[in-house]
Scaffold this motif. Structure first.
Motif, PDB file in Angstrom:
ATOM      1  N   SER A 220       0.847  -1.169   0.122  1.00 29.98           N
ATOM      2  CA  SER A 220      -0.167   0.042  -0.184  1.00 29.98           C
ATOM      3  C   SER A 220       0.786   1.316   0.089  1.00 29.98           C
ATOM      4  CB  SER A 220      -0.923   0.153   1.152  1.00 29.98           C
ATOM      5  OG  SER A 220      -1.764  -1.006   1.289  1.00 29.98           O
TER       6      SER A 220
ATOM      7  N   SER B 106      -6.679  -3.366  -1.308  1.00 28.53           N
ATOM      8  CA  SER B 106      -7.845  -3.202  -0.573  1.00 28.53           C
ATOM      9  C   SER B 106      -8.483  -4.439  -0.430  1.00 28.53           C
ATOM     10  CB  SER B 106      -8.879  -2.297  -1.067  1.00 28.53           C
ATOM     11  OG  SER B 106      -8.391  -1.198  -1.001  1.00 28.53           O
ATOM     12  N   LYS B 107      -8.970  -5.222  -1.590  1.00 22.39           N
ATOM     13  CA  LYS B 107      -9.486  -6.450  -1.527  1.00 22.39           C
ATOM     14  C   LYS B 107      -8.826  -7.453  -0.967  1.00 22.39           C
ATOM     15  CE  LYS B 107     -11.380  -9.867  -4.934  1.00 22.39           C
ATOM     16  NZ  LYS B 107     -11.724 -10.758  -3.893  1.00 22.39           N
TER      17      LYS B 107
ATOM     18  N   ARG C 123      -4.775  -0.633  -6.524  1.00 22.78           N
ATOM     19  CA  ARG C 123      -5.085  -0.464  -5.382  1.00 22.78           C
ATOM     20  C   ARG C 123      -6.420  -1.016  -4.827  1.00 22.78           C
ATOM     21  NH1 ARG C 123      -4.571   6.407  -5.402  1.00 22.78           N
ATOM     22  NH2 ARG C 123      -2.379   6.424  -6.133  1.00 22.78           N
ATOM     23  N   GLU C 124      -7.323  -1.064  -5.775  1.00 17.13           N
ATOM     24  CA  GLU C 124      -8.553  -1.813  -5.345  1.00 17.13           C
ATOM     25  C   GLU C 124      -8.165  -3.268  -4.835  1.00 17.13           C
ATOM     26  OE1 GLU C 124     -11.667   0.446  -8.402  1.00 17.13           O
ATOM     27  OE2 GLU C 124     -10.748  -1.522  -9.077  1.00 17.13           O
TER      28      GLU C 124
ATOM     29  N   GLY D 175     -12.629   0.605   0.204  1.00 16.22           N
ATOM     30  CA  GLY D 175     -12.000   1.476   1.126  1.00 16.22           C
ATOM     31  C   GLY D 175     -10.542   0.610   1.837  1.00 16.22           C
ATOM     32  N   PRO D 176      -9.550   1.005   2.218  1.00 18.11           N
ATOM     33  CA  PRO D 176      -8.586   0.182   2.701  1.00 18.11           C
ATOM     34  C   PRO D 176      -8.999  -0.144   4.099  1.00 18.11           C
ATOM     35  CG  PRO D 176      -8.058   2.751   2.911  1.00 18.11           C
ATOM     36  CD  PRO D 176      -9.309   2.497   2.202  1.00 18.11           C
TER      37      PRO D 176
ATOM     38  N   LYS E 192      -6.544  -7.030   1.592  1.00 21.40           N
ATOM     39  CA  LYS E 192      -6.469  -6.864   2.986  1.00 21.40           C
ATOM     40  C   LYS E 192      -7.845  -7.441   3.521  1.00 21.40           C
ATOM     41  CE  LYS E 192      -3.882  -2.843   2.806  1.00 21.40           C
ATOM     42  NZ  LYS E 192      -3.927  -1.221   2.935  1.00 21.40           N
ATOM     43  N   LYS E 193      -8.861  -6.949   3.005  1.00 21.20           N
ATOM     44  CA  LYS E 193     -10.238  -7.272   3.317  1.00 21.20           C
ATOM     45  C   LYS E 193     -10.453  -8.816   3.288  1.00 21.20           C
ATOM     46  CE  LYS E 193     -13.343  -6.033   0.666  1.00 21.20           C
ATOM     47  NZ  LYS E 193     -14.249  -5.453  -0.283  1.00 21.20           N
TER      48      LYS E 193
END
Lengths: 193, 663
Positions: free
Chosen positions: B531, B557-558, B553-554, B623-624, B560-561
Motif C-alpha cells: 500500500s 484493498s480486496k 489499489r482496489e 476502502g482500505p 487486505k479485506k
C-alpha cells in the motif's frame, strides 16, 4: 542419415570439424545433424531407451568440449565420436549398482534353465524389442560390432579403428558376433534366423 | 708370407654341434598341431562360408530393417539440437593442456587412470571432508575505498578486498573512506565514512546454507542495508543501533544511522523492517516500519514520519539503489555459473532416489539454458519432465515411508534442502523475467514433495507471501498490471488454503489455522508495505477507473479485506469443531496487537463479521482496511454459528504530505 554416406562425405566433415574447433556453433549443428541418428541407434541398443536422450546430450557435450583435442591424422572423426559414445555408455554402466548389462555369454554357453530353451518357448518374431534384449547379452566387442557394423552400417576401416583391431581379425569377429546373436535369439524363441 | 688359416677349432665345434640331439616334435605332437591347424582353417572357412547361409542373409536383412525403424522422431531431433546448441556457449572447449597423442592408446589410459587415482587419493586424504559438497558461504569485505580497518581480538588489521570477516570483528571506516560487506546470506551493507560496525553473529546452518542469521551492531556512523534473498521465517538480518533493533526478513532495504548517544534514525526504503525499541523504562516498543517512512529514536522515544524528501537523501538512495543493481546482477550471474556446473552431470541410471534428484537438477539447468533461446517452449517440455521426476520421487518416498521411515525422511530432507537452495537462487525472478518458470517449477516441486496436508498448506501460504513480495517489486518498477495479477494469485491461494482446511481432520485443521495465523502477520505487513509503495509511486488518479494503478489499489484493498476474512473463516473452522487452543488464541492476539504504524488513516472502526458458514463480510466497500484488532470470538451453542468481530485499528501516524487518502 546413413553412416555409409558419412564416409563419402569425409571432406565435408573435416571442414565442419575445423570450423567447429574454431568455435562455430553452426558447424557443430551440422555435425549434430550428421551424427544424431547413428549415435541414437548406438545408445538405444546399448542402454535403457528412457535414458537414450540424456546419453545423447552427454555425448554431444563431450564431443564439443573435447573437439580441440581431435586430430585428423590420428583417427577418422566418426571413429573418434563413437569412441566417446562408447566411453559414455561404459560410464553409464559403471555408475550403476543394479542396472549392470547382462553378463555376456561365452561361446559355448548353454542356458541351464530348460524353460529358456528354444524348444520350450513360444515362437517369436524378431523385432527391435527382441534385439534390444538380445544385444546386451553379447560380449562387449560383439555388441559394438552388431550396432556399429550391422545396424549403423559403418565401414570396416572405421570400425577397426574404434575396436583397435586389424581389418582381417575384424572380419572373423563379425561372423562370431552374428553367430552368437543368432544363438541368443534362437534361445529367446526367434526361429526365423 | 701368409700361412693358411687353421680351422681346427671351428671344425671341432661343428662336429660337436652335429652330435647334439636336435629338438624335434614327436609324431604325436606333430599330429596334434596338424589337426589344430586343420580345425582352425575349417573354422575360418566355415565362418567365411556362412555368408552364403540363409540365416546369415536373413539376420543381416532383419538388422537393416530394424535399424531403419530406430530413429528419433523429427521433433525430438530438433528439440535435442536446440537444447545442445543452447548449452554450447556455456561449455568451454578444452584445450590440449594435458596432451596425450591419442585417447586410444592403452598406455595413456593407464597413465591417466594412475594419475586420476593418485589425485583422488591425495584430495580425499588432504582436502575433503566427506560430507561437505560445497564450501560454506562466508562474509567478506567486497569493496572498499580509503582507510578501512578491522579490529580482531584487540588487534587492528588493515582491511583489503575479499578479506573474510568473522563474528566479533569490528569494521571501522574513517573520514573519506567507505566499505561494502557482502554477507554469507547474500545481504549487503555499505558503511559510510566514520562508521564503526561490530559483527555480533554470522550463523549458517551447516546442513542448509539457506538458513542464516546475521546480527550486527552499529556503534557509530551509518550504513545502507540490502537484504536480498532470505527465504524462510527462520532466517533474519538484524542491525542493532543504540537501543533499537531492526530485523529484516526475506527482502528489505533500509538505512540506519547513529547520530549520538541514544539517538538513531532508520529510513525504510523497500518493503518493511520490524523495529523494536527499548525505552528507558525498559518497556519495549515494537512496530513495523514501512517503505517511505523514517523512525527517529531519541532516548527511547520513537517518532515515525514520512521520509524527508531532501535532495541529498534522494540522491543517496538513488545512488545506493543503482549500486545494488550491479550487486544483484553479480549474485544472479554467480548463481547461474554454479548451476551451469551441473550441466555435465555423469549420466546415472536412475537406480537410487538421489540419482533422480541429479536427473531432476539437470533438467532444471537445461531448461534454464533454453528459456533464453528463440524457442523457449522447449524449456517447458524439460520442466514437465522435471515435474514428472519429482512426482515419481514423491511416490517412491511415500512407499519407502512404509518400510524404512528413517531413510524416507532423510531423502525427503535432502530433496527439501536442494529445493530450498534453488528457491534462494530464483527468489529474485519476477513474472516478466524469462527465467520465472524455473521459480514456479521449484514451487510446484515443493508442494509435490510435501508429505502431509498441513505441510502443503504451510508451503502454499509461504508461496502466497512470495507473490506479495513479487507484487511489491513489480509495483516499484511501475508494472502495476503484473503486480495486480500477483495479488490476485495471492488472494486465490490463501482462499484455497482456508477452504481446504474444512475437509481436514480436527487436529490437522488446528495446525493449518495455526500456520495461517502465523503467516497472516507476515501477509498483513507485506500488504501494508505494498500500500505504501502504491501511495508513494502512483499519483492519485483523477479518473480512477481508467488508471491501472487504481486497479492495483482496489486489489490491495480486496486482499487486505479477504486476508482478514480468511483469519475469521479459519478460526471459525476450528471453533466449529472445538475450542481454539491457547496457542491459536495467542496468535490471534499477536495479530490483534500487530502495529504497522503507517496504516492509512481509518477513523471509523470497521466491523467485520464472520460465521462458520460464510466468509467474513465487511461494510467497508473498497476502502482500505488496516490491521484489525480481533475483538470477540463468540460461539452460539444452539445454532453452532461462530461470530468473530474484527475492528480495524486507526493509525496515529500522519500520511506523507504527498499522499492523498485512497478513494
Amino acid at each position: 542419415m546413413q553412416h555409409r554416406s558419412l564416409s563419402t562425405e569425409k571432406r565435408e566433415i573435416e571442414r565442419l570439424v575445423v570450423e567447429a574447433q574454431k568455435g562455430s556453433e553452426e558447424a557443430f549443428a551440422k555435425l549434430y545433424d550428421l551424427f544424431v541418428s547413428p549415435l541414437y541407434r548406438y545408445v538405444y541398443f546399448r542402454c535403457n531407451g528412457a535414458d537414450a536422450e540424456d546419453l545423447l546430450t552427454t555425448i554431444f557435450m563431450k564431443v564439443w568440449m573435447n573437439l580441440k583435442k581431435y586430430r585428423f591424422q590420428e583417427h577418422s572423426f566418426s571413429a573418434w565420436v563413437f569412441r566417446i559414445a562408447h566411453n559414455v555408455v561404459i560410464d553409464f554402466y559403471r555408475a550403476s549398482h543394479l542396472n549392470q548389462p547382462a553378463a555376456p555369454l561365452d561361446e559355448n554357453h548353454q542356458d541351464p534353465k530348460k524353460e529358456n530353451h528354444s524348444s520350450n518357448r513360444t515362437e517369436q518374431h524378431m523385432n527391435r524389442e527382441m534385439l534390444k534384449q538380445a544385444i546386451p547379452k553379447l560380449k562387449e566387442p560383439y555388441q559394438q560390432i552388431i550396432v556399429l557394423k550391422f545396424l549403423n552400417e559403418m565401414e570396416n576401416d572405421e570400425l577397426a579403428e574404434i575396436l583397435g583391431k586389424s581389418e582381417n581379425s575384424l572380419r572373423i569377429l563379425q561372423y562370431r558376433a552374428l553367430r552368437q546373436l543368432r544363438k541368443i535369439l534362437n534361445e529367446m524363441g526367434v526361429t526365423e534366423v | 708370407m701368409f700361412s693358411s688359416p687353421d680351422y681346427k677349432e671351428e671344425n671341432s665345434l661343428a662336429e660337436l654341434l652335429g652330435n647334439i640331439e636336435k629338438p624335434t616334435l614327436s609324431w604325436n605332437r606333430q599330429e596334434i598341431l596338424k589337426s589344430k591347424l586343420r580345425a582352425e582353417i575349417r573354422r575360418h572357412e566355415r565362418e567365411v562360408s556362412i555368408e552364403q547361409e540363409a540365416w546369415f542373409v536373413v539376420l543381416r536383412q532383419k538388422l537393416s530393417e530394424i535399424a531403419r525403424e530406430v530413429t528419433l522422431p523429427f521433433s525430438k531431433v530438433f528439440f535435442l539440437r536446440e537444447k545442445i546448441l543452447a548449452m554450447l556457449p556455456s561449455l568451454s572447449q578444452r584445450k590440449n593442456w594435458f596432451r596425450f597423442p591419442s585417447i586410444f592408446t592403452p598406455a595413456r589410459a593407464f597413465a591417466g587412470a594412475t594419475l586420476a587415482l593418485f589425485l583422488v587419493f591425495l584430495l580425499s586424504t588432504v582436502f575433503f571432508a566427506p560430507s561437505v559438497t560445497r564450501a560454506s558461504p562466508i562474509s567478506i569485505i567486497s569493496d572498499l575505498e580509503g582507510q578501512v580497518e578491522i579490529v580482531r581480538n584487540g588487534k587492528v588489521i588493515p582491511a583489503s578486498k575479499n578479506l573474510r570477516l568473522k563474528p566479533k570483528d569490528i569494521v571501522k571506516t574513517y573520514e573519506g573512506s567507505k566499505a561494502t560487506i557482502h554477507y554469507m546470506d547474500d545481504s549487503l551493507t555499505r558503511l559510510s565514512e566514520n562508521t564503526e560496525l561490530r559483527i555480533r553473529k554470522l550463523f549458517v546452518n551447516p546442513v542448509d546454507y539457506t538458513r542464516t542469521i546475521v546480527d550486527l551492531e552499529l556503534i557509530n556512523g551509518g550504513l545502507w542495508a540490502r537484504v536480498l534473498s532470505l527465504i524462510d521465517e527462520f532466517s533474519k538480518f538484524q542491525v542493532r543501533a543504540e537501543n533499537t533493533i531492526l530485523t529484516a526478513k526475506k527482502r528489505a532495504t533500509f538505512h540506519v544511522a547513529v547520530a549520538a548517544k541514544g539517538k538513531a534514525k532508520v529510513v525504510a526504503v523497500q518493503n518493511a523492517v520490524d523495529v523494536s525499541v527499548a525505552s528507558p523504562k525498559k518497556k519495549v516498543v515494537e512496530t513495523t516500519l514501512l517503505n517511505g517512512y523514517q523512525l527517529d529514536v531519541q532516548n527511547g522515544k520513537t517518532t515515525v514520519t514520512p521520509t524527508k524528501d531532501t535532495k541529498e537523501a534522494s540522491e543517496t538512495i538513488a545512488q545506493n539503489l543503482e549500486e545494488d543493481k550491479v550487486f544483484i546482477e553479480e549474485i544472479i550471474s554467480r548463481d547461474k555459473e554454479e548451476r551451469l556446473q551441473k550441466i555435465e552431470p555423469p549420466v546415472f541410471p536412475k537406480v537410487l532416489v538421489l540419482d533422480e534428484l541429479k536427473a531432476a537438477e539437470a533438467k532444471l539447468v537445461q531448461a534454464e539454458l533454453l528459456l533464453d533461446t528463440t524457442i523457449p517452449e522447449n524449456a517447458g517440455k524439460l520442466l514437465e519432465e522435471f515435474d514428472e521426476i519429482i512426482a515419481g520421487v514423491s511416490q517412491k518416498i511415500d512407499e519407502l515411508q512404509k518400510t524404512d521411515p528413517v531413510k524416507a525422511n532423510q531423502l525427503s530432507e535432502e530433496f527439501d534442502r536442494k529445493l530450498r537452495n534453488y528457491k534462494k537462487q530464483f527468489v529474485l525472478f519476477l513474472p516478466d523475467d524469462s527465467l520465472y518458470p524455473l521459480k514456479e517449477a521449484v514451487a510446484d516441486a515443493e508442494l509435490t514433495l510435501s508429505a502431509t496436508p498441513v505441510e502443503v498448506a504451510e508451503k502454499k501460504l509461504e508461496q502466497a507471501s512470495e507473490k506479495l513480495l513479487e507484487a511489491q517489486a513489480l509495483a516499484e518498477s511501475g508494472k502495476t498490471e503484473l503486480a495486480t495479477d500477483q495479488l490476485q494469485i495471492f488472494n486465490e491461494t490463501v482462499t484455497e488454503v482456508v477452504s481446504e482446511t474444512a475437509s481436514l481432520e480436527a487436529s490437522e485443521q488446528e495446525e493449518v489455522v495455526s500456520a495461517t495465523l502465523e503467516q497472516k502477520v507476515d501477509h498483513l505487513k507485506l500488504l501494508e508495505a505494498l500500500s505504501a509503495e502504491v501511495r508513494l509511486e502512483l499519483p492519485p488518479a483523477v479518473n480512477a477507473k481508467e488508471k491501472r494503478g487504481v486497479t492495483l489499489r482496489e486489489m490491495i484493498s480486496k486482499a487486505k479485506k479477504d486476508s482478514l476474512a480468511d483469519v475469521g473463516e479459519a478460526l471459525a473452522a476450528v471453533s466449529a469443531s472445538e475450542t481454539p487452543s491457547v496457542e491459536t488464541l495467542k496468535k490471534v492476539e499477536e495479530i490483534e496487537n500487530l502495529d504497522v504504524n503507517l496504516t492509512p488513516v481509518v477513523t471509523d472502526a470497521t466491523l467485520l463479521q464472520s460465521t462458520s458458514t460464510d466468509a467474513v463480510t465487511t461494510n467497508n466497500t473498497g476502502g482500505p482496511i488496516g490491521v484489525g484488532a480481533i475483538r470477540e470470538i463468540k460461539s452460539d451453542p444452539f445454532s453452532g454459528v461462530t461470530v468473530i468481530t474484527i475492528e480495524a485499528k486507526p493509525s496515529t501516524v500522519p500520511l506523507p504530505s504527498s499522499v492523498k487518502p485512497l478513494p
